[in-house]
Design a protein around this motif. Structure first.
Motif, PDB file in Angstrom:
ATOM      1  N   GLY A  43       0.340  -1.329  -0.444  1.00 23.26           N
ATOM      2  CA  GLY A  43      -0.361   0.012   0.022  1.00 23.26           C
ATOM      3  C   GLY A  43       0.587   1.330  -0.150  1.00 23.26           C
ATOM      4  N   HIS A  44       1.798   1.326   0.682  1.00 23.70           N
ATOM      5  CA  HIS A  44       3.254   2.662   0.699  1.00 23.70           C
ATOM      6  C   HIS A  44       3.836   2.512  -0.194  1.00 23.70           C
ATOM      7  N   PRO A  45       4.512   3.332  -1.474  1.00 23.75           N
ATOM      8  CA  PRO A  45       4.737   3.432  -2.616  1.00 23.75           C
ATOM      9  C   PRO A  45       6.349   2.754  -2.306  1.00 23.75           C
ATOM     10  N   ARG A  46       7.230   3.152  -1.316  1.00 20.44           N
ATOM     11  CA  ARG A  46       8.130   2.433  -0.199  1.00 20.44           C
ATOM     12  C   ARG A  46       8.716   1.029  -0.761  1.00 20.44           C
ATOM     13  N   LEU A  47       8.101   0.581  -1.078  1.00 19.11           N
ATOM     14  CA  LEU A  47       7.977  -1.249  -1.384  1.00 19.11           C
ATOM     15  C   LEU A  47       8.050  -1.058  -3.352  1.00 19.11           C
ATOM     16  N   PHE A  48       8.351  -0.298  -3.510  1.00 18.90           N
ATOM     17  CA  PHE A  48       8.229  -0.246  -4.693  1.00 18.90           C
ATOM     18  C   PHE A  48       9.720   0.256  -5.192  1.00 18.90           C
ATOM     19  N   ALA A  49       9.585   1.794  -4.771  1.00 20.97           N
ATOM     20  CA  ALA A  49      10.284   2.944  -5.781  1.00 20.97           C
ATOM     21  C   ALA A  49      11.504   3.729  -4.689  1.00 20.97           C
ATOM     22  N   THR A  50      11.720   3.087  -3.933  1.00 22.59           N
ATOM     23  CA  THR A  50      12.456   3.420  -2.592  1.00 22.59           C
ATOM     24  C   THR A  50      13.799   3.882  -3.301  1.00 22.59           C
ATOM     25  N   TYR A  51      14.408   3.182  -4.008  1.00 22.21           N
ATOM     26  CA  TYR A  51      15.572   3.192  -4.111  1.00 22.21           C
ATOM     27  C   TYR A  51      15.559   3.989  -4.306  1.00 22.21           C
ATOM     28  N   PRO A  52      14.971   4.174  -6.570  1.00 20.86           N
ATOM     29  CA  PRO A  52      15.436   5.152  -7.459  1.00 20.86           C
ATOM     30  C   PRO A  52      14.797   6.305  -6.966  1.00 20.86           C
ATOM     31  N   ARG A  53      14.275   5.874  -5.867  1.00 23.09           N
ATOM     32  CA  ARG A  53      13.675   7.889  -5.619  1.00 23.09           C
ATOM     33  C   ARG A  53      14.674   8.923  -4.930  1.00 23.09           C
ATOM     34  N   LYS A  54      15.310   8.008  -3.814  1.00 19.84           N
ATOM     35  CA  LYS A  54      16.255   8.229  -3.078  1.00 19.84           C
ATOM     36  C   LYS A  54      17.981   9.055  -4.011  1.00 19.84           C
ATOM     37  N   ILE A  55      18.435   8.136  -5.431  1.00 17.63           N
ATOM     38  CA  ILE A  55      19.265   8.292  -6.130  1.00 17.63           C
ATOM     39  C   ILE A  55      18.760   9.489  -6.677  1.00 17.63           C
ATOM     40  N   ARG A  56      17.289   9.345  -7.203  1.00 14.35           N
ATOM     41  CA  ARG A  56      16.753  11.044  -8.004  1.00 14.35           C
ATOM     42  C   ARG A  56      17.124  11.922  -7.350  1.00 14.35           C
ATOM     43  N   ARG A  57      15.779  12.175  -5.975  1.00 11.48           N
ATOM     44  CA  ARG A  57      15.826  12.805  -5.351  1.00 11.48           C
ATOM     45  C   ARG A  57      16.945  13.856  -4.171  1.00 11.48           C
ATOM     46  N   TYR A  58      18.313  13.081  -4.053  1.00 15.09           N
ATOM     47  CA  TYR A  58      18.572  13.401  -3.104  1.00 15.09           C
ATOM     48  C   TYR A  58      20.158  12.875  -3.758  1.00 15.09           C
ATOM     49  N   VAL A  59      20.214  12.328  -4.831  1.00 16.13           N
ATOM     50  CA  VAL A  59      21.490  12.474  -5.662  1.00 16.13           C
ATOM     51  C   VAL A  59      21.905  13.300  -6.532  1.00 16.13           C
ATOM     52  N   LEU A  60      21.196  12.955  -7.480  1.00  8.41           N
ATOM     53  CA  LEU A  60      20.963  13.772  -8.582  1.00  8.41           C
ATOM     54  C   LEU A  60      20.383  15.314  -8.485  1.00  8.41           C
ATOM     55  N   ASP A  61      18.890  15.277  -7.800  1.00  7.12           N
ATOM     56  CA  ASP A  61      18.565  16.528  -8.515  1.00  7.12           C
ATOM     57  C   ASP A  61      18.570  17.871  -7.170  1.00  7.12           C
ATOM     58  N   ARG A  62      19.011  17.532  -6.617  1.00  5.90           N
ATOM     59  CA  ARG A  62      19.441  17.760  -5.167  1.00  5.90           C
ATOM     60  C   ARG A  62      20.574  17.278  -4.478  1.00  5.90           C
ATOM     61  N   PRO A  63      21.764  18.086  -4.136  1.00 10.89           N
ATOM     62  CA  PRO A  63      22.887  16.824  -4.347  1.00 10.89           C
ATOM     63  C   PRO A  63      22.890  16.748  -2.548  1.00 10.89           C
ATOM     64  N   VAL A  64      21.975  16.236  -1.692  1.00 14.17           N
ATOM     65  CA  VAL A  64      22.072  15.892  -0.654  1.00 14.17           C
ATOM     66  C   VAL A  64      23.532  14.992  -0.088  1.00 14.17           C
ATOM     67  N   ILE A  65      23.764  14.352  -0.775  1.00 13.81           N
ATOM     68  CA  ILE A  65      24.744  12.845  -0.867  1.00 13.81           C
ATOM     69  C   ILE A  65      25.423  12.758  -2.074  1.00 13.81           C
ATOM     70  N   SER A  66      26.133  12.092  -2.152  1.00 13.69           N
ATOM     71  CA  SER A  66      27.218  11.329  -3.141  1.00 13.69           C
ATOM     72  C   SER A  66      26.942  10.419  -3.602  1.00 13.69           C
ATOM     73  N   MET A  67      26.626   9.762  -4.507  1.00 11.41           N
ATOM     74  CA  MET A  67      26.297   8.594  -5.680  1.00 11.41           C
ATOM     75  C   MET A  67      27.570   8.136  -5.020  1.00 11.41           C
ATOM     76  N   ALA A  68      28.642   8.188  -4.540  1.00 10.76           N
ATOM     77  CA  ALA A  68      29.267   7.225  -3.494  1.00 10.76           C
ATOM     78  C   ALA A  68      28.446   6.683  -2.308  1.00 10.76           C
ATOM     79  N   ARG A  69      27.983   7.463  -1.746  1.00 11.04           N
ATOM     80  CA  ARG A  69      28.143   7.116  -0.479  1.00 11.04           C
ATOM     81  C   ARG A  69      26.450   6.592  -0.322  1.00 11.04           C
ATOM     82  N   MET A  70      25.638   7.526  -1.364  1.00 14.78           N
ATOM     83  CA  MET A  70      23.851   6.356  -1.671  1.00 14.78           C
ATOM     84  C   MET A  70      24.867   5.108  -1.699  1.00 14.78           C
ATOM     85  N   VAL A  71      25.473   4.298  -2.836  1.00 11.76           N
ATOM     86  CA  VAL A  71      25.822   3.191  -2.545  1.00 11.76           C
ATOM     87  C   VAL A  71      26.333   2.608  -1.433  1.00 11.76           C
ATOM     88  N   GLU A  72      27.049   3.233  -1.006  1.00  7.42           N
ATOM     89  CA  GLU A  72      27.542   2.929   0.281  1.00  7.42           C
ATOM     90  C   GLU A  72      26.614   2.031   1.646  1.00  7.42           C
TER      91      GLU A  72
END
Ligand SMILES: [Zn+2]
Length: 523
Positions: free
Chosen positions: A416-445
């Motif tokens: 029922g919550h979209p996090r089941l299907f979308a969490t990791y792409p969302r984090k990469i899109r919103r917090y790595v690419l759109d606004r660099p809250v964290i780096s891709m290296a940190r995201m992956v780690e």
């Protein structure tokens, strides 16, 4: 260069490519990609070879290597498969149907390993569950936490009484047995009935049975808000339980829930930092959504009203005085969470729930022509205890937690919550690419190597020669979350290749339906 320095370098080189000469044929050769190896270090360009279920080499392309399958990864990143430390994906194993066992909702996000047993509801018969899930087949690897909640229910039912010494002994035996059978730790969900009735001392007494085995104390803590003891005291309690039990404490889905706690993420992190100076190992995981997912009664009902189960609740609700007290407590809980327009009804098991799905509590109450809390109480009393998305977090706090080096990524994926299907792409899109809250290296780690290190998942979560070949190839710009709160069951798109133990589970963007996951056991 000194001789010892030179021999160190040589040793390092040998470690990176242990038996290259013998491995000039690989099953899969990935070239041209940008490699994030899961350790948080800077990315590098290079090749990755897979032979059998293991990674044969990472980095420079060996001369004369031949490959059965070549993947041109130019414009793509190559990373370890993600490890999701808070999920509900395999709850109910081994009775799950094939679709659930395939676990495409995870695979298409790049998740290759999921935990089993979040919120203290993990299995007691760990060996039986892992053995039979291995026989049936899984799309992703899984590892198990045994559950304080399961143990307490087994020994004490729904009781709100304190445990007797004999009951504590019985619970300790169950925990030790589950750990012996390969559990990676113990989960708890002290927010939930009946676990919430356990005192701190009781939980320590029980969970510390895992001490000889080591591992993680993973918790959906008692209070993420201002419900009972408060978020800060609750964080201290979680750390105390883990530390006194000789385990790593993992605060599951760390958050500041509700208006009273907004803006306090820093203070929570400070409590964790202070504990580390005392020698406690403390980490957390987090999902990048402002709505949590829980049950209507868990969100609104006071715990005293739930003691004993639904029949007791009905008796209390029939008593005018207790009903009034219950409604007053529910009004306060609703205020904490942000009011009736912030609770979205998203999921229910039976047909009775269908008319309410997709509506806010405010809308349902307006339709019913009565106040929100009375509407909610009616639903619960009628046995319609629906799943809710509760919009109770702020972006600012989410980002503060996310930047902390001890906060890992998790989905807490639930129906029922979209996090089941979308969490990791969302984090990469919103917090790595759109606004660099964290780096891709940190995201992956935060999504791979750090999780493996925390839980002791040997040879997983990193790209290095000899590790298991859980490997992703994708173009971050094309990876997309498709699920939304109104359409939560849409698979993510753009994941190009997913290897699980060397087998392609996603090949050129399409799921292969391979069941290459393994049941992992702590040794
Ligand atoms: Zn939880």
């Amino acid at each position: 260069m000194s001789r010892s320095r030179a021999s160190l370098l040589l040793a390092a080189l040998l470690l990176q490519s242990p038996t290259l000469a013998a491995q000039d044929t690989v099953d899969v050769l990935i070239t041209g990609g940008r490699i994030y190896d899961g350790t948080g270090g800077a990315p590098r360009d290079g090749a990755v070879g897979i032979k059998g279920d293991r990674i044969a080499f990472v980095g420079a392309l060996p001369r004369n290597v031949t490959a059965k399958r070549r993947i041109d990864a130019r414009g793509h990143v190559v990373t370890p498969g993600f490890i999701d430390p808070h999920t509900h994906a395999y709850e109910g194993l081994p009775r799950l149907d094939l679709e659930r066992r395939r676990n495409l909702s995870s695979l298409l996000q790049g998740i290759t390993t999921v935990v089993l047993g979040a919120d203290g509801r993990g299995p007691l018969e760990v060996k039986r569950v892992l053995d039979s899930s291995q026989t049936l087949g899984l799309g992703t690897n899984t590892y198990a936490l045994t559950g304080f909640g399961t143990v307490r229910s087994r020994v004490m039912g729904n009781s709100s009484a304190p445990a007797t010494p004999a009951q504590i002994e019985a619970m300790r035996t169950l925990i030790a047995t589950a750990m012996q059978q390969g559990a990676y730790g113990v989960g708890s969900g002290l927010f939930y009935v009946p676990q919430t009735y356990a005192t701190t001392d009781e939980v320590v007494a029980v969970v510390s049975a895992a001490k000889p085995f080591g591992g993680v104390y993973d918790t959906h803590q008692r209070d993420e808000s201002s419900y009972s003891i408060g978020l800060f005291a609750s964080t201290r309690e979680a750390i105390r339980i883990g530390c006194e039990s000789g385990l790593t404490t993992n605060i599951g889905h760390i958050k500041t829930l509700g208006v009273d706690m907004w803006g306090r993420a820093d203070s929570v992190l400070a409590i964790m930092r202070e504990a580390r100076t005392r020698g406690c190992t403390v980490v957390a995981d987090q999902y990048p959504w402002t709505a949590s997912g829980t049950g209507l009664s868990a969100a609104l009902m006071p715990r005293w009203a739930q003691a004993g189960g639904r029949d007791s609740l009905r008796l209390r609700a029939a008593d005018a005085e207790q009903r009034a007290r219950m409604l007053a407590d529910m009004r306060e809980n609703l205020r904490r969470r942000g009011g009736d327009s912030t609770l979205l009804l998203i999921d229910g098991d039976d047909a009775k729930a269908a008319p309410y799905i997709g509506k806010t509590l405010k809308q349902v109450a307006a339709d019913a022509g009565q106040p929100a809390v009375e509407t909610a109480l009616d639903l619960v009393l009628r046995g319609i205890d629906m799943g809710v998305a509760s919009f109770n977090m702020t972006e600012a706090d989410i980002e503060v937690f996310m930047r902390d080096p001890y906060v890992m990524t998790s989905s807490d994926g639930s129906d029922g919550h979209p996090r089941l299907f979308a969490t990791y792409p969302r984090k990469i899109r919103r917090y790595v690419l759109d606004r660099p809250v964290i780096s891709m290296a940190r995201m992956v780690e935060s999504a791979s190597g750090q999780v493996a290190a925390t839980y002791g998942l040997t040879d997983r979560g990193v790209l290095r020669a000899g590790a298991y070949a859980d490997v992703l190839v994708f173009d971050p710009q094309r990876l997309k979350e498709e699920a939304t709160y109104t359409e939560p069951r849409k698979l993510a798109t753009g994941m190009q290749w997913v290897f699980v133990n060397g087998t392609a589970a996603v090949a050129d963007g399409a799921p292969t339906n391979a069941l290459a996951g393994r049941a992992l056991r702590k040794r």
